[in-house]
Write an enzyme that holds these catalytic residues in place. Sequence first.
Site, PDB file in Angstrom:
ATOM      1  N   LYS A  13     -11.449   3.114  -1.342  1.00 24.11           N
ATOM      2  CA  LYS A  13     -12.210   2.648  -2.221  1.00 24.11           C
ATOM      3  C   LYS A  13     -12.036   1.180  -2.465  1.00 24.11           C
ATOM      4  O   LYS A  13     -12.911   0.357  -2.818  1.00 24.11           O
ATOM      5  CB  LYS A  13     -11.743   3.287  -3.915  1.00 24.11           C
ATOM      6  CG  LYS A  13     -11.939   4.694  -3.949  1.00 24.11           C
ATOM      7  CD  LYS A  13     -11.903   5.348  -5.316  1.00 24.11           C
ATOM      8  CE  LYS A  13     -10.311   5.096  -5.715  1.00 24.11           C
ATOM      9  NZ  LYS A  13      -9.412   6.080  -5.133  1.00 24.11           N
ATOM     10  N   ARG A  87     -10.905   7.767 -14.336  1.00 22.93           N
ATOM     11  CA  ARG A  87     -10.103   8.707 -13.641  1.00 22.93           C
ATOM     12  C   ARG A  87      -9.782   9.898 -14.352  1.00 22.93           C
ATOM     13  O   ARG A  87      -9.116  10.634 -14.075  1.00 22.93           O
ATOM     14  CB  ARG A  87      -8.939   8.089 -13.521  1.00 22.93           C
ATOM     15  CG  ARG A  87      -8.731   7.758 -11.965  1.00 22.93           C
ATOM     16  CD  ARG A  87      -7.383   6.821 -11.956  1.00 22.93           C
ATOM     17  NE  ARG A  87      -6.563   6.924 -10.433  1.00 22.93           N
ATOM     18  CZ  ARG A  87      -6.580   5.854  -9.687  1.00 22.93           C
ATOM     19  NH1 ARG A  87      -7.261   4.775 -10.167  1.00 22.93           N
ATOM     20  NH2 ARG A  87      -5.949   5.792  -8.841  1.00 22.93           N
ATOM     21  N   ARG A 126       0.450   2.830   4.872  1.00 23.54           N
ATOM     22  CA  ARG A 126      -0.280   1.564   4.093  1.00 23.54           C
ATOM     23  C   ARG A 126       1.024   0.506   3.829  1.00 23.54           C
ATOM     24  O   ARG A 126       2.086   0.880   3.263  1.00 23.54           O
ATOM     25  CB  ARG A 126      -0.942   2.085   2.979  1.00 23.54           C
ATOM     26  CG  ARG A 126      -1.507   0.703   2.097  1.00 23.54           C
ATOM     27  CD  ARG A 126      -2.617   1.070   1.253  1.00 23.54           C
ATOM     28  NE  ARG A 126      -2.070   1.622   0.069  1.00 23.54           N
ATOM     29  CZ  ARG A 126      -3.065   2.232  -0.936  1.00 23.54           C
ATOM     30  NH1 ARG A 126      -4.188   1.993  -0.865  1.00 23.54           N
ATOM     31  NH2 ARG A 126      -2.440   2.873  -1.963  1.00 23.54           N
ATOM     32  N   ARG A 155       3.958  -0.256  -1.457  1.00 22.38           N
ATOM     33  CA  ARG A 155       3.816   0.222  -2.760  1.00 22.38           C
ATOM     34  C   ARG A 155       4.759   1.494  -3.141  1.00 22.38           C
ATOM     35  O   ARG A 155       4.733   2.201  -2.399  1.00 22.38           O
ATOM     36  CB  ARG A 155       2.441   0.519  -2.981  1.00 22.38           C
ATOM     37  CG  ARG A 155       1.566  -0.548  -3.254  1.00 22.38           C
ATOM     38  CD  ARG A 155       0.015  -0.435  -3.453  1.00 22.38           C
ATOM     39  NE  ARG A 155      -0.168   0.747  -4.333  1.00 22.38           N
ATOM     40  CZ  ARG A 155      -1.530   1.362  -4.776  1.00 22.38           C
ATOM     41  NH1 ARG A 155      -2.606   0.422  -4.137  1.00 22.38           N
ATOM     42  NH2 ARG A 155      -1.749   2.109  -5.187  1.00 22.38           N
ATOM     43  N   ARG A 166       0.239  12.077  -7.068  1.00 26.70           N
ATOM     44  CA  ARG A 166      -1.117  11.544  -7.200  1.00 26.70           C
ATOM     45  C   ARG A 166      -2.356  12.269  -6.696  1.00 26.70           C
ATOM     46  O   ARG A 166      -3.285  12.290  -7.334  1.00 26.70           O
ATOM     47  CB  ARG A 166      -1.232  10.013  -6.188  1.00 26.70           C
ATOM     48  CG  ARG A 166      -0.524   8.785  -6.848  1.00 26.70           C
ATOM     49  CD  ARG A 166      -0.057   7.901  -6.064  1.00 26.70           C
ATOM     50  NE  ARG A 166      -1.272   6.983  -5.883  1.00 26.70           N
ATOM     51  CZ  ARG A 166      -1.458   5.979  -4.757  1.00 26.70           C
ATOM     52  NH1 ARG A 166      -0.510   6.140  -4.139  1.00 26.70           N
ATOM     53  NH2 ARG A 166      -2.460   5.386  -4.681  1.00 26.70           N
TER      54      ARG A 166
HETATM   55  P1  AMP Z   1      -5.217   2.525  -7.667  1.00 31.53           P
HETATM   56  O1  AMP Z   1      -4.709   0.969  -7.270  1.00 31.53           O
HETATM   57  O2  AMP Z   1      -6.500   2.769  -8.160  1.00 31.53           O
HETATM   58  O3  AMP Z   1      -4.566   3.499  -6.649  1.00 31.53           O
HETATM   59  O4  AMP Z   1      -4.061   3.047  -8.990  1.00 31.53           O
HETATM   60  C1  AMP Z   1      -2.766   2.947  -8.921  1.00 31.53           C
HETATM   61  C2  AMP Z   1      -2.069   3.613  -9.912  1.00 31.53           C
HETATM   62  O5  AMP Z   1      -2.539   2.613 -11.555  1.00 31.53           O
HETATM   63  C3  AMP Z   1      -2.339   4.961 -10.519  1.00 31.53           C
HETATM   64  O6  AMP Z   1      -1.901   5.850  -9.854  1.00 31.53           O
HETATM   65  C4  AMP Z   1      -2.420   5.140 -11.871  1.00 31.53           C
HETATM   66  O7  AMP Z   1      -0.785   4.985 -12.196  1.00 31.53           O
HETATM   67  C5  AMP Z   1      -2.858   3.716 -12.345  1.00 31.53           C
HETATM   68  N1  AMP Z   1      -4.228   3.670 -12.706  1.00 31.53           N
HETATM   69  C6  AMP Z   1      -5.072   2.868 -12.331  1.00 31.53           C
HETATM   70  N2  AMP Z   1      -6.544   3.495 -12.630  1.00 31.53           N
HETATM   71  C7  AMP Z   1      -6.086   4.087 -13.752  1.00 31.53           C
HETATM   72  C8  AMP Z   1      -7.030   4.929 -14.824  1.00 31.53           C
HETATM   73  N3  AMP Z   1      -8.300   4.531 -14.889  1.00 31.53           N
HETATM   74  N4  AMP Z   1      -6.446   5.686 -15.776  1.00 31.53           N
HETATM   75  C9  AMP Z   1      -5.109   5.745 -15.573  1.00 31.53           C
HETATM   76  N5  AMP Z   1      -3.984   5.157 -14.842  1.00 31.53           N
HETATM   77  C10 AMP Z   1      -4.713   4.371 -13.843  1.00 31.53           C
END
Ligand code: AMP
Length: 221
Positions: A13, A87, A126, A155, A166
């Site tokens: 994404k 989400r 990654r 990360r 996740r």
């Molecule tokens: P991402 O970079 O999109 O994979 O997001 C990394 C982490 O940020 C996720 O695993 C969540 O812990 C938090 N996070 C990102 N977007 C959301 C969301 N819309 N709602 C809740 N937690 C989020």
Amino acid sequence: MRIALFGPPGVGKGTQAKMLSERRGLRHISTGVMLREAMAAGTPLGREAARYVNAGKLVPGEVVRKLAEAAIADAGFDDFVLDGYPRTVEQAHWLNDFLNAHDAPLQAVISIQVPDEVIVDRLSKRRVDRVTGENYHLDFKPPPPDIDPDRIIQRPDDRPEAIRKRLEVYRSETLPVERIYEECGKLFRVDGVGTMEEVYRRIEAVLELVSSPASSGRVRS
Ligand code: AMP
């Protein structure tokens, strides 16, 4: 265009949103990036969020909603691509209400499909440049040798335990969101296996369909 990219962690994404931003001039709105920025800056919000993010859990409450809504408003309610929001079903309802109130509903939600084993491989291999935020993959896109290796990090939520969490959270809390957009004919599924360019072309094909006058939003994948 007002679109959202949807799918489990590791489907690309972020990569595709960045390409859409560079090539179509869309504002890339990533709640994950905003949370990591707050964490890196050590703000109270960042410290609170870190407990959830590093464990692979969703950040609870209205914090993420406020971040997303502020960014959408800042983009002028148009020409944005959402990455990682909504989400949960609750977030999808918040988002729809917020956008409808500004007469700016989403035009398409593009769900990127990738088998689980590919996701686990992508996430565990990654690496991220902590200065630029650029993503690498140890096999397919290794960090250039001239970059200081100290800048290249994994990360914390890309470690095996957090990856499992996740994916579990995705299935139980995020996947039901698809249905909301499927029911109103805005969900489009694209195959996320292939090169970045191949996946990008599939997304472009959807966007062309959505913006063609004949479709009037009724086309389904
Ligand atoms: P991402 O970079 O999109 O994979 O997001 C990394 C982490 O940020 C996720 O695993 C969540 O812990 C938090 N996070 C990102 N977007 C959301 C969301 N819309 N709602 C809740 N937690 C989020």
